[in-house]
Motif scaffolding. Sequence first.
Motif, PDB file in Angstrom:
ATOM      1  N   ARG A   1      12.378  68.668  87.716  1.00 55.21           N
ATOM      2  CA  ARG A   1      12.279  67.399  88.458  1.00 55.21           C
ATOM      3  C   ARG A   1      11.809  66.282  87.530  1.00 55.21           C
ATOM      4  NH1 ARG A   1       9.768  68.602  94.511  1.00 55.21           N
ATOM      5  NH2 ARG A   1      11.356  70.088  95.197  1.00 55.21           N
ATOM      6  N   ALA A   2      10.834  66.588  86.664  1.00 48.19           N
ATOM      7  CA  ALA A   2      10.347  65.574  85.727  1.00 48.19           C
ATOM      8  C   ALA A   2      11.426  65.204  84.712  1.00 48.19           C
ATOM      9  CB  ALA A   2       9.089  66.091  85.013  1.00 48.19           C
ATOM     10  N   ALA A   3      12.229  66.187  84.304  1.00 45.68           N
ATOM     11  CA  ALA A   3      13.336  65.903  83.382  1.00 45.68           C
ATOM     12  C   ALA A   3      14.337  64.953  84.028  1.00 45.68           C
ATOM     13  CB  ALA A   3      14.027  67.201  82.966  1.00 45.68           C
ATOM     14  N   ALA A   4      14.611  65.180  85.316  1.00 47.42           N
ATOM     15  CA  ALA A   4      15.516  64.282  86.042  1.00 47.42           C
ATOM     16  C   ALA A   4      14.909  62.888  86.159  1.00 47.42           C
ATOM     17  CB  ALA A   4      15.819  64.851  87.428  1.00 47.42           C
ATOM     18  N   ASP A   5      13.586  62.820  86.384  1.00 42.12           N
ATOM     19  CA  ASP A   5      12.897  61.524  86.444  1.00 42.12           C
ATOM     20  C   ASP A   5      13.017  60.792  85.100  1.00 42.12           C
ATOM     21  OD1 ASP A   5      12.116  61.971  89.052  1.00 42.12           O
ATOM     22  OD2 ASP A   5      10.101  62.653  88.520  1.00 42.12           O
ATOM     23  N   PHE A   6      12.892  61.547  84.002  1.00 44.94           N
ATOM     24  CA  PHE A   6      13.010  60.971  82.659  1.00 44.94           C
ATOM     25  C   PHE A   6      14.361  60.283  82.502  1.00 44.94           C
ATOM     26  CE2 PHE A   6      14.239  61.192  78.195  1.00 44.94           C
ATOM     27  CZ  PHE A   6      13.094  60.774  77.517  1.00 44.94           C
ATOM     28  N   HIS A   7      15.432  60.980  82.883  1.00 45.70           N
ATOM     29  CA  HIS A   7      16.770  60.405  82.756  1.00 45.70           C
ATOM     30  C   HIS A   7      16.943  59.187  83.667  1.00 45.70           C
ATOM     31  CE1 HIS A   7      19.223  63.119  80.155  1.00 45.70           C
ATOM     32  NE2 HIS A   7      18.183  63.910  80.350  1.00 45.70           N
ATOM     33  N   ARG A   8      16.358  59.262  84.862  1.00 43.49           N
ATOM     34  CA  ARG A   8      16.474  58.131  85.790  1.00 43.49           C
ATOM     35  C   ARG A   8      15.741  56.902  85.232  1.00 43.49           C
ATOM     36  NH1 ARG A   8      15.971  60.982  89.921  1.00 43.49           N
ATOM     37  NH2 ARG A   8      13.773  60.792  90.412  1.00 43.49           N
ATOM     38  N   THR A   9      14.582  57.130  84.619  1.00 40.58           N
ATOM     39  CA  THR A   9      13.832  56.016  84.035  1.00 40.58           C
ATOM     40  C   THR A   9      14.581  55.413  82.845  1.00 40.58           C
ATOM     41  OG1 THR A   9      11.722  56.959  84.760  1.00 40.58           O
ATOM     42  CG2 THR A   9      11.632  55.338  82.983  1.00 40.58           C
ATOM     43  N   VAL A  10      15.230  56.256  82.045  1.00 43.99           N
ATOM     44  CA  VAL A  10      16.038  55.738  80.937  1.00 43.99           C
ATOM     45  C   VAL A  10      17.124  54.808  81.484  1.00 43.99           C
ATOM     46  CG1 VAL A  10      17.690  56.348  79.115  1.00 43.99           C
ATOM     47  CG2 VAL A  10      15.579  57.649  79.366  1.00 43.99           C
ATOM     48  N   THR A  11      17.736  55.199  82.596  1.00 43.30           N
ATOM     49  CA  THR A  11      18.762  54.345  83.205  1.00 43.30           C
ATOM     50  C   THR A  11      18.177  52.999  83.614  1.00 43.30           C
ATOM     51  OG1 THR A  11      19.972  56.276  84.029  1.00 43.30           O
ATOM     52  CG2 THR A  11      20.476  54.169  85.051  1.00 43.30           C
ATOM     53  N   SER A  12      16.968  53.019  84.175  1.00 48.03           N
ATOM     54  CA  SER A  12      16.350  51.749  84.569  1.00 48.03           C
ATOM     55  C   SER A  12      16.039  50.887  83.348  1.00 48.03           C
ATOM     56  CB  SER A  12      15.088  52.000  85.401  1.00 48.03           C
ATOM     57  OG  SER A  12      14.033  52.477  84.603  1.00 48.03           O
ATOM     58  N   LEU A  13      15.664  51.526  82.223  1.00 50.12           N
ATOM     59  CA  LEU A  13      15.384  50.782  80.996  1.00 50.12           C
ATOM     60  C   LEU A  13      16.645  50.118  80.446  1.00 50.12           C
ATOM     61  CD1 LEU A  13      12.992  53.130  78.970  1.00 50.12           C
ATOM     62  CD2 LEU A  13      12.410  51.151  80.347  1.00 50.12           C
ATOM     63  N   ALA A  14      17.811  50.707  80.731  1.00 50.42           N
ATOM     64  CA  ALA A  14      19.070  50.151  80.225  1.00 50.42           C
ATOM     65  C   ALA A  14      19.347  48.771  80.798  1.00 50.42           C
ATOM     66  CB  ALA A  14      20.223  51.095  80.532  1.00 50.42           C
ATOM     67  N   GLY A  15      18.794  48.479  81.975  1.00 51.33           N
ATOM     68  CA  GLY A  15      18.884  47.139  82.536  1.00 51.33           C
ATOM     69  C   GLY A  15      20.287  46.688  82.890  1.00 51.33           C
ATOM     70  N   ASN A  16      21.087  47.629  83.394  1.00 52.32           N
ATOM     71  CA  ASN A  16      22.461  47.296  83.779  1.00 52.32           C
ATOM     72  C   ASN A  16      22.678  47.793  85.203  1.00 52.32           C
ATOM     73  OD1 ASN A  16      25.400  47.891  84.191  1.00 52.32           O
ATOM     74  ND2 ASN A  16      25.579  47.039  82.138  1.00 52.32           N
ATOM     75  N   GLU A  17      22.838  46.879  86.145  1.00 54.61           N
ATOM     76  CA  GLU A  17      22.897  47.259  87.560  1.00 54.61           C
ATOM     77  C   GLU A  17      24.104  48.137  87.871  1.00 54.61           C
ATOM     78  OE1 GLU A  17      21.981  48.218  91.128  1.00 54.61           O
ATOM     79  OE2 GLU A  17      20.587  47.123  89.821  1.00 54.61           O
ATOM     80  N   LEU A  18      25.247  47.856  87.249  1.00 51.16           N
ATOM     81  CA  LEU A  18      26.430  48.682  87.495  1.00 51.16           C
ATOM     82  C   LEU A  18      26.205  50.103  86.980  1.00 51.16           C
ATOM     83  CD1 LEU A  18      29.266  48.972  88.556  1.00 51.16           C
ATOM     84  CD2 LEU A  18      30.141  48.037  86.394  1.00 51.16           C
ATOM     85  N   LEU A  19      25.557  50.227  85.844  1.00 52.65           N
ATOM     86  CA  LEU A  19      25.226  51.549  85.305  1.00 52.65           C
ATOM     87  C   LEU A  19      24.271  52.284  86.247  1.00 52.65           C
ATOM     88  CD1 LEU A  19      25.898  53.206  82.767  1.00 52.65           C
ATOM     89  CD2 LEU A  19      23.860  52.230  81.693  1.00 52.65           C
TER      90      LEU A  19
END
Length: 217
Positions: free
Chosen positions: A131-149
Motif C-alpha cells: 500500500r505504501a509503495a502504491a502511495d509512493f507512485h501516486r505521490t510521484v504523479t502529483s509531483l509531476a504537476g500534470n492534470e491530464l497525467l
Amino acid sequence: MTGSEAFEPESERVTRQLRDDILDGVRQPGSKLVERELAAELGVSRLPIRDALKVLVTEGLVTPRPRTWAVVREFTSTDIADLNEIRTPLELLTFRLAAQRRTRPGLEKLRSDLDAELEAAHTGDAVRARRAAADFHRTVTSLAGNELLSELERTLRSRMRWLLAQHDDLMAVANEHEALYAAIAERDIHRVEELVVKHLASSRGAAAARRRRPQSS
C-alpha cells in the motif's frame, strides 16, 4: 478529523473495502462476488454492493456475470503485457516531470511514503508495504504537476496497484524507490530515467516469476 473527512458514503466505503480485499489478496482471482452474500457479510443493503461492483468492473478488477454476481478478475499474460506497454512510457514521463517540478512539501510527502514502505518491508508486512509503495507512485504523479497525467493515473490506479503487488521482494522494491527518491530530490533527470527502466524491468521479472510458480491449493 473534520466532519467532511469523517463522512464517507456507504457505497464508497464498500467499494474501498472490496478493492482492498482484492488487491491485498484476501479475495483471490476467480472468487465469486455475490450481491446477497456480500451484503450480509458487510452489513449493508444490496444497493451499495451493486454500485461497488460496477465501479470495480470499470477499474478492471472485477469481471461481471449475469444477474447479481461477478468474479474477481484473473489477469492473463496478455493483460499483464498490455499493462506493461502502457506503464513504461507513462512512468518514464511521470518520474521525469516529478524530478523537474518537485517541491519541498511534495518531497516531504514522498519521503513519508517511502519511510512507511521501508518500515513495513523491514517487518515483512506485505500489505502495508505494498500500500505504501502504491502511495509512493501516486505521490510521484502529483509531483509531476500534470492534470491530464493525474487523470490517466486515476483511471489505471487499481490495475497498476495490482501489478505492483506481484513483486514478492518487499525490500527490493523499497530500495528501488529509495534510489528514485534521491534522484528526484537531486533533480537528476538522467539518473531518474535510468532507475525507472530498471524498476520496470524488475517489476516485469517479478510478475513473470510469480506466474510460473505453482499455485497453492
